[in-house]
Design a protein around this motif. Structure first.
Motif, PDB file in Angstrom:
ATOM      1  N   HIS A 291       0.814  -1.213   0.000  1.00  0.00           N
ATOM      2  CA  HIS A 291       0.000   0.000   0.000  1.00  0.00           C
ATOM      3  C   HIS A 291       0.847   1.262   0.000  1.00  0.00           C
ATOM      4  CE1 HIS A 291       0.864   0.566   4.376  1.00  0.00           C
ATOM      5  NE2 HIS A 291       0.901  -0.758   4.369  1.00  0.00           N
ATOM      6  N   HIS A 292       0.246   2.334  -0.447  1.00  0.00           N
ATOM      7  CA  HIS A 292       0.877   3.651  -0.427  1.00  0.00           C
ATOM      8  C   HIS A 292      -0.221   4.695  -0.589  1.00  0.00           C
ATOM      9  CE1 HIS A 292       3.766   6.767  -0.675  1.00  0.00           C
ATOM     10  NE2 HIS A 292       3.902   6.818  -1.996  1.00  0.00           N
ATOM     11  N   ARG A 293      -0.345   5.561   0.400  1.00  0.00           N
ATOM     12  CA  ARG A 293      -1.372   6.617   0.397  1.00  0.00           C
ATOM     13  C   ARG A 293      -2.775   6.036   0.237  1.00  0.00           C
ATOM     14  NH1 ARG A 293       2.164  10.524  -3.594  1.00  0.00           N
ATOM     15  NH2 ARG A 293       3.727  11.128  -2.053  1.00  0.00           N
ATOM     16  N   GLY A 294      -3.010   4.916   0.898  1.00  0.00           N
ATOM     17  CA  GLY A 294      -4.353   4.348   0.937  1.00  0.00           C
ATOM     18  C   GLY A 294      -4.748   3.505  -0.250  1.00  0.00           C
ATOM     19  N   THR A 295      -3.839   3.274  -1.188  1.00  0.00           N
ATOM     20  CA  THR A 295      -4.167   2.479  -2.374  1.00  0.00           C
ATOM     21  C   THR A 295      -3.262   1.258  -2.444  1.00  0.00           C
ATOM     22  OG1 THR A 295      -2.597   3.643  -3.821  1.00  0.00           O
ATOM     23  CG2 THR A 295      -4.805   4.584  -3.610  1.00  0.00           C
ATOM     24  N   GLY A 296      -3.647   0.289  -3.283  1.00  0.00           N
ATOM     25  CA  GLY A 296      -2.786  -0.837  -3.599  1.00  0.00           C
ATOM     26  C   GLY A 296      -3.204  -2.145  -2.961  1.00  0.00           C
ATOM     27  N   GLY A 297      -2.857  -3.247  -3.626  1.00  0.00           N
ATOM     28  CA  GLY A 297      -3.024  -4.576  -3.100  1.00  0.00           C
ATOM     29  C   GLY A 297      -4.459  -5.013  -2.911  1.00  0.00           C
ATOM     30  N   PHE A 298      -4.633  -6.075  -2.122  1.00  0.00           N
ATOM     31  CA  PHE A 298      -5.965  -6.612  -1.883  1.00  0.00           C
ATOM     32  C   PHE A 298      -6.857  -5.586  -1.186  1.00  0.00           C
ATOM     33  CE2 PHE A 298      -5.344 -11.536  -1.938  1.00  0.00           C
ATOM     34  CZ  PHE A 298      -4.920 -11.445  -3.247  1.00  0.00           C
ATOM     35  N   ALA A 299      -6.299  -4.789  -0.281  1.00  0.00           N
ATOM     36  CA  ALA A 299      -7.108  -3.750   0.371  1.00  0.00           C
ATOM     37  C   ALA A 299      -7.611  -2.748  -0.662  1.00  0.00           C
ATOM     38  CB  ALA A 299      -6.311  -3.047   1.461  1.00  0.00           C
ATOM     39  N   GLY A 300      -6.778  -2.461  -1.670  1.00  0.00           N
ATOM     40  CA  GLY A 300      -7.215  -1.567  -2.744  1.00  0.00           C
ATOM     41  C   GLY A 300      -8.346  -2.168  -3.549  1.00  0.00           C
ATOM     42  N   LEU A 301      -8.282  -3.500  -3.764  1.00  0.00           N
ATOM     43  CA  LEU A 301      -9.382  -4.164  -4.457  1.00  0.00           C
ATOM     44  C   LEU A 301     -10.669  -4.094  -3.625  1.00  0.00           C
ATOM     45  CD1 LEU A 301      -7.573  -7.328  -5.881  1.00  0.00           C
ATOM     46  CD2 LEU A 301      -8.267  -5.294  -7.136  1.00  0.00           C
ATOM     47  N   LEU A 302     -10.556  -4.275  -2.310  1.00  0.00           N
ATOM     48  CA  LEU A 302     -11.734  -4.137  -1.446  1.00  0.00           C
ATOM     49  C   LEU A 302     -12.327  -2.740  -1.559  1.00  0.00           C
ATOM     50  CD1 LEU A 302     -10.807  -5.895   1.937  1.00  0.00           C
ATOM     51  CD2 LEU A 302     -12.147  -6.813   0.045  1.00  0.00           C
ATOM     52  N   THR A 303     -11.458  -1.734  -1.610  1.00  0.00           N
ATOM     53  CA  THR A 303     -11.931  -0.349  -1.727  1.00  0.00           C
ATOM     54  C   THR A 303     -12.662  -0.141  -3.043  1.00  0.00           C
ATOM     55  OG1 THR A 303     -10.064   0.419  -0.383  1.00  0.00           O
ATOM     56  CG2 THR A 303     -11.234   2.073  -1.684  1.00  0.00           C
ATOM     57  N   GLY A 304     -12.095  -0.646  -4.139  1.00  0.00           N
ATOM     58  CA  GLY A 304     -12.736  -0.483  -5.440  1.00  0.00           C
ATOM     59  C   GLY A 304     -14.087  -1.164  -5.504  1.00  0.00           C
ATOM     60  N   ILE A 305     -14.184  -2.364  -4.937  1.00  0.00           N
ATOM     61  CA  ILE A 305     -15.458  -3.076  -4.933  1.00  0.00           C
ATOM     62  C   ILE A 305     -16.470  -2.342  -4.057  1.00  0.00           C
ATOM     63  CG2 ILE A 305     -16.585  -5.220  -4.206  1.00  0.00           C
ATOM     64  CD1 ILE A 305     -13.967  -6.654  -5.042  1.00  0.00           C
ATOM     65  N   ALA A 306     -16.002  -1.804  -2.932  1.00  0.00           N
ATOM     66  CA  ALA A 306     -16.903  -1.046  -2.050  1.00  0.00           C
ATOM     67  C   ALA A 306     -17.477   0.170  -2.773  1.00  0.00           C
ATOM     68  CB  ALA A 306     -16.156  -0.614  -0.792  1.00  0.00           C
ATOM     69  N   ARG A 307     -16.655   0.854  -3.537  1.00  0.00           N
ATOM     70  CA  ARG A 307     -17.135   2.034  -4.283  1.00  0.00           C
ATOM     71  C   ARG A 307     -18.194   1.625  -5.306  1.00  0.00           C
ATOM     72  NH1 ARG A 307     -13.958   6.594  -3.395  1.00  0.00           N
ATOM     73  NH2 ARG A 307     -11.810   6.239  -2.710  1.00  0.00           N
ATOM     74  N   ARG A 308     -18.003   0.477  -5.949  1.00  0.00           N
ATOM     75  CA  ARG A 308     -18.934   0.042  -6.988  1.00  0.00           C
ATOM     76  C   ARG A 308     -20.247  -0.484  -6.421  1.00  0.00           C
ATOM     77  NH1 ARG A 308     -14.294  -2.402  -9.031  1.00  0.00           N
ATOM     78  NH2 ARG A 308     -15.086  -4.481  -8.527  1.00  0.00           N
ATOM     79  N   THR A 309     -20.166  -1.173  -5.290  1.00  0.00           N
ATOM     80  CA  THR A 309     -21.345  -1.881  -4.771  1.00  0.00           C
ATOM     81  C   THR A 309     -22.086  -1.135  -3.665  1.00  0.00           C
ATOM     82  OG1 THR A 309     -20.043  -3.084  -3.103  1.00  0.00           O
ATOM     83  CG2 THR A 309     -20.242  -4.077  -5.310  1.00  0.00           C
ATOM     84  N   GLY A 310     -21.419  -0.153  -3.055  1.00  0.00           N
ATOM     85  CA  GLY A 310     -22.051   0.570  -1.957  1.00  0.00           C
ATOM     86  C   GLY A 310     -21.973  -0.162  -0.627  1.00  0.00           C
ATOM     87  N   VAL A 311     -21.171  -1.222  -0.560  1.00  0.00           N
ATOM     88  CA  VAL A 311     -20.967  -1.972   0.679  1.00  0.00           C
ATOM     89  C   VAL A 311     -19.477  -2.249   0.837  1.00  0.00           C
ATOM     90  CG1 VAL A 311     -21.384  -4.147   1.886  1.00  0.00           C
ATOM     91  CG2 VAL A 311     -23.229  -3.070   0.583  1.00  0.00           C
ATOM     92  N   SER A 312     -18.938  -1.964   2.030  1.00  0.00           N
ATOM     93  CA  SER A 312     -17.559  -2.339   2.322  1.00  0.00           C
ATOM     94  C   SER A 312     -17.587  -3.756   2.862  1.00  0.00           C
ATOM     95  CB  SER A 312     -16.924  -1.384   3.342  1.00  0.00           C
ATOM     96  OG  SER A 312     -15.580  -1.741   3.575  1.00  0.00           O
ATOM     97  N   GLY A 313     -17.337  -4.721   1.983  1.00  0.00           N
ATOM     98  CA  GLY A 313     -17.540  -6.120   2.325  1.00  0.00           C
ATOM     99  C   GLY A 313     -16.275  -6.867   2.655  1.00  0.00           C
ATOM    100  N   TYR A 314     -16.472  -8.028   3.271  1.00  0.00           N
ATOM    101  CA  TYR A 314     -15.392  -8.962   3.541  1.00  0.00           C
ATOM    102  C   TYR A 314     -15.966 -10.371   3.415  1.00  0.00           C
ATOM    103  CZ  TYR A 314     -17.737  -8.746   8.101  1.00  0.00           C
ATOM    104  OH  TYR A 314     -18.676  -8.747   9.086  1.00  0.00           O
ATOM    105  N   PRO A 315     -15.152 -11.337   2.986  1.00  0.00           N
ATOM    106  CA  PRO A 315     -15.659 -12.702   2.839  1.00  0.00           C
ATOM    107  C   PRO A 315     -15.712 -13.432   4.178  1.00  0.00           C
ATOM    108  CG  PRO A 315     -13.384 -12.581   2.114  1.00  0.00           C
ATOM    109  CD  PRO A 315     -13.786 -11.190   2.486  1.00  0.00           C
ATOM    110  N   GLY A 316     -16.705 -14.289   4.337  1.00  0.00           N
ATOM    111  CA  GLY A 316     -16.813 -15.087   5.551  1.00  0.00           C
ATOM    112  C   GLY A 316     -17.063 -14.229   6.773  1.00  0.00           C
TER     113      GLY A 316
END
Length: 293
Positions: free
Chosen positions: A164-189
């Motif tokens: 990560h760098h400045r809040g972006t990058g990696g799997f956490a960045g993918l979670l952020t992108g999906i959250a923006r698209r879906t309107g839910v900050s999700g996690y599996p399981g």
């Protein structure tokens, strides 16, 4: 040292190029587009036009330099086929780079992910997985390490799930992108699975140390945070974006779903002791505070 770097304009690569230049090395950077070439040149590197699939270009880059750092990967996770193509392309590139280095005693630093070991944090001594969605990467990197017996100072820097760098990058960045698209900050399981993390600027230091110091056939862990629970990562993302935080189906994450759901903490104790690497930049949960709504 004049170093050939693939993937030198990405999140990790740009940090690695800056780290190398700041410590007296020069860089020849693979650039697959005009924009990448311009970015490499602006950073102080010499661009070499070509893609990871241009094996003759890769061989020419090796011939012109004193060592190689490989970082490029086609980050298309849209489908199992797309991921398989990216793994196959990288595997062919690693084989071409490695063969060109045989007998030269030059350094070849490649990248992989930290492995996961049931019930504990993985260490540098644990083998990479050779099955599953990214098993091909494990096989290719293992082959690179095997070049140590053929006169290549090959080594692997294993990256955690989030760089990560400045809040972006990696799997956490993918979670952020999906959250923006879906309107839910999700996690599996249940979200208790743990992901290791490292700041890109700290990872860059380890790549330089591996290039300069690592013995042939060795593996290193670029891990600053041994493992943050995914629901804690999602909670910060949800707070920054003003979104609800909740469990979502594993298939939300496509071919990466099984990996996202796996508990996979990792240790870097040996790396810190052997190479003197000390992460100094913000942890993942602190860095995610840079996410902008």
């Amino acid at each position: 040292m004049h170093v050939f770097v693939t993937g030198g304009t990405g999140l990790i690569g740009s940090a690695v190029v800056a780290e190398l230049l700041g410590h007296g090395h020069t860089v020849l950077a693979l650039a697959r587009s005009d924009a990448s070439a311009q970015a490499a040149e602006a950073a102080g590197a010499e661009p070499l036009r070509g893609a990871l699939t241009d094996l003759d270009v890769l061989r020419a880059g090796v011939a012109r330099t004193d060592g190689v750092i490989h970082l490029a990967f086609g980050n298309d996770f849209s489908s199992p086929d797309a991921l398989a193509r990216a793994v196959a392309e990288e595997s062919a590139a690693l084989a071409a780079l490695g063969e060109e280095l045989v007998g030269s005693d030059r350094p070849f630093v490649t990248v992989s992910g930290t492995p996961w070991v049931p019930g504990r944090a993985s260490t540098e001594a644990d083998p990479l997985p050779t099955d599953g969605p990214v098993g091909g990467r494990g096989r290719a990197v293992t082959a690179v390490l095997g070049l140590a017996s053929r006169g290549v100072r090959s080594t692997a820097v294993r990256m955690p799930r989030t760089v990560h760098h400045r809040g972006t990058g990696g799997f956490a960045g993918l979670l952020t992108g999906i959250a923006r698209r879906t309107g839910v900050s999700g996690y599996p399981g249940d979200g208790t699975q743990r992901w290791p993390a490292v700041h890109a600027l700290d990872a860059a230091v380890l790549f330089r140390l591996a290039l300069e110091q690592a013995e042939p056939g060795t593996s290193w862990h670029a891990v600053a945070d041994e493992g943050d629970q995914v629901r804690d990562i999602a909670a910060v993302i949800g707070r920054r974006l003003g979104l609800p935080v909740e469990s979502v189906p594993v298939d939300t994450y496509g071919p990466l779903g099984p990996i996202f759901a796996t508990d996979q903490p990792a240790s870097s104790t040996h790396t810190r002791q052997a190479l003197g690497w000390q992460p100094r930049h913000p942890s993942l949960l602190h860095d995610l505070a840079n996410i902008q709504p």
